[in-house]
Design an enzyme around this catalytic site. Structure first.
Site, PDB file in Angstrom:
ATOM      1  N   LYS A 120     -20.222  16.464 -13.010  1.00 46.20           N
ATOM      2  CA  LYS A 120     -21.037  16.427 -11.791  1.00 46.20           C
ATOM      3  C   LYS A 120     -20.914  15.098 -11.061  1.00 46.20           C
ATOM      4  O   LYS A 120     -20.971  15.045  -9.837  1.00 46.20           O
ATOM      5  CB  LYS A 120     -22.509  16.712 -12.114  1.00 46.20           C
ATOM      6  CG  LYS A 120     -22.786  18.174 -12.407  1.00 46.20           C
ATOM      7  CD  LYS A 120     -24.263  18.457 -12.254  1.00 46.20           C
ATOM      8  CE  LYS A 120     -24.562  19.921 -12.485  1.00 46.20           C
ATOM      9  NZ  LYS A 120     -25.991  20.216 -12.429  1.00 46.20           N
ATOM     10  N   LYS A 207     -15.454  27.661 -14.469  1.00 47.99           N
ATOM     11  CA  LYS A 207     -16.588  28.585 -14.604  1.00 47.99           C
ATOM     12  C   LYS A 207     -17.131  28.978 -13.226  1.00 47.99           C
ATOM     13  O   LYS A 207     -16.998  28.210 -12.259  1.00 47.99           O
ATOM     14  CB  LYS A 207     -17.670  28.004 -15.515  1.00 47.99           C
ATOM     15  CG  LYS A 207     -18.452  26.890 -14.919  1.00 47.99           C
ATOM     16  CD  LYS A 207     -19.670  26.516 -15.763  1.00 47.99           C
ATOM     17  CE  LYS A 207     -20.421  25.437 -15.017  1.00 47.99           C
ATOM     18  NZ  LYS A 207     -21.599  24.932 -15.620  1.00 47.99           N
ATOM     19  N   LYS A 210     -22.504  27.676  -8.828  1.00 43.28           N
ATOM     20  CA  LYS A 210     -23.185  27.643  -7.539  1.00 43.28           C
ATOM     21  C   LYS A 210     -22.521  26.645  -6.601  1.00 43.28           C
ATOM     22  O   LYS A 210     -22.602  26.764  -5.389  1.00 43.28           O
ATOM     23  CB  LYS A 210     -24.631  27.166  -7.745  1.00 43.28           C
ATOM     24  CG  LYS A 210     -25.542  28.127  -8.452  1.00 43.28           C
ATOM     25  CD  LYS A 210     -26.828  27.394  -8.843  1.00 43.28           C
ATOM     26  CE  LYS A 210     -27.797  28.294  -9.583  1.00 43.28           C
ATOM     27  NZ  LYS A 210     -28.905  27.552 -10.182  1.00 43.28           N
TER      28      LYS A 210
END
Ligand code: AMP
Ligand code: TRP
Length: 343
Positions: A120, A207, A210
């Site tokens: 992230k 994966k 969102k």
């Protein structure tokens, strides 16, 4: 023997989901669908973790709207608010309080290993917030605040639950005497079903997420029939036929992903699906997958739309959930503070 206010239940389920962006098929199959099955066994606690959401910048209006949407999605997917506890994290201040105490248990070296932070934060780690770095400690607090024993999540959260176990065990050795029982039990991750990690429809090595910039990479719970159909039609596959065994799918991540999705949505084993479709190509399989996805997600998205017409009612549901959650959380935090030595 210390007099404590909370008790360790033999089984208690806790899980959380962030109110950020659209919920997708990965959230549904990897987490929410399992929650719905597990709630039949035992009172379970599900939290919309808004304090986790702000570890990356959020627009306040959008955050409020997403909290409503996620609550509506969870209820529409089948969480029964009479049986389970559903609340938003920030309404229970004990999460933040316990997180601080656990900050003084968790080691920097443990956090430095967290792969989700590395993903992230990306290249510019110096610019990531301390909250993003610290996120797994707050997650440990979420779980331990309820003395939860089981945590149903997707595969990507496994490392965070292992860290929670390390924190719990370290807390026990720092603050409980040898002759006393450990205060925190070590929670087990429950990573269930064939869709533990639903992959992007555009790239079988990533994966479904969102935050992926490509809308075509994911199926959102709110997608229309046409959107579902177009995204599955365009999903990356290969020209090979569907094989008879899972072993033969190992080097075909996109094909494996679609088979796993079918298996999870239909509640049938992957073996059964391969038995049905082996020898067929994806031009045959995809229309069947489209039909099944629309059949399963259609009722959830229409119920979600219906629930979202009355956000005051959703606020009431979350408030009632928070009252029930607080009853469990308060005595646990009281005990923790006592064990630590606060008066
Ligand atoms: P998040 O959206 O990050 O708050 O995730 C909420 C829940 O959905 C967690 O239990 C995740 O592990 C799960 N989840 C998120 N993405 C996926 C995915 N692609 N496949 C399976 N589970 C997922
Ligand atoms: N970190 C989880 C995710 O991104 C969400 C989460 C926060 C969670 N607290 C939790 C999941 C506690 C399980 C238990 O998906």
């Amino acid at each position: 023997m210390t007099i404590l206010h909370s008790i360790q239940p033999s089984k208690r389920i806790f899980s959380g989901i962030q109110p950020t962006g659209n919920l997708h098929l990965g959230n549904y199959l990897g987490a929410i669908k399992n929650w719905v099955n597990l709630q039949e066994e035992i009172t379970s606690i599900f939290s919309i973790v808004d304090m986790h959401a702000i570890t990356v910048p959020q627009d306040p209006k959008t955050l409020r709207a997403s909290t409503h949407e996620v609550a509506a999605a969870i209820i529409a997917a089948g969480i029964d608010i009479q049986k389970s506890i559903l609340f938003n994290q920030s309404s229970i201040k004990e999460h933040a309080e316990l997180a601080w105490i656990l900050n003084c248990v968790c080691r920097i070296g443990w956090l430095n290993r967290m792969t989700q932070f590395k993903e992230k934060a990306g290249k510019n780690k110096e610019n990531a917030t301390i909250g993003l770095y610290n996120y797994p400690v707050l997650m440990a607090a979420d779980i331990l605040l309820y003395r939860a024993t089981h945590v149903p999540v997707g595969d990507d959260q496994k490392q965070h639950i292992e860290l929670t176990r390390d924190i719990a065990s370290s807390f026990n050795s720092m603050f409980t005497n040898d002759e006393e029982e450990d205060f925190f039990c070590l929670p087990e991750p429950q990573i269930i079903g064939p869709a533990k990690r639903v992959m992007s429809l555009r790239d079988g090595s990533k994966k479904m997420s969102k935050s992926d910039s490509s809308e075509a990479s994911r199926i959102n719970l709110t997608d229309t029939k046409e959107e579902i159909s177009n995204k599955i039609k365009k999903a990356k596959t290969d020209p090979e036929l569907i094989p008879e065994t899972i072993e033969n799918l190992k080097s075909r991540p996109e094909a494996l992903n679609l088979i796993n999705i079918y298996s999870s949505l239909s509640d049938q084993s992957v073996e059964k699906i391969l038995e049905e479709f082996s020898g067929k190509g994806f031009s045959y399989f995809k229309p069947k997958l489209i039909e099944l996805t629309i059949e399963k997600l259609g009722p959830i998205s229409s119920k979600m739309r219906y629930l979202l017409k009355d956000t005051i009612e959703i606020d009431k549901i979350l408030k009632t959930g928070a009252e029930k959650a607080r009853e469990i959380a308060e005595p646990v935090l009281k005990d923790v503070k006592y064990l630590v030595g606060f008066i």
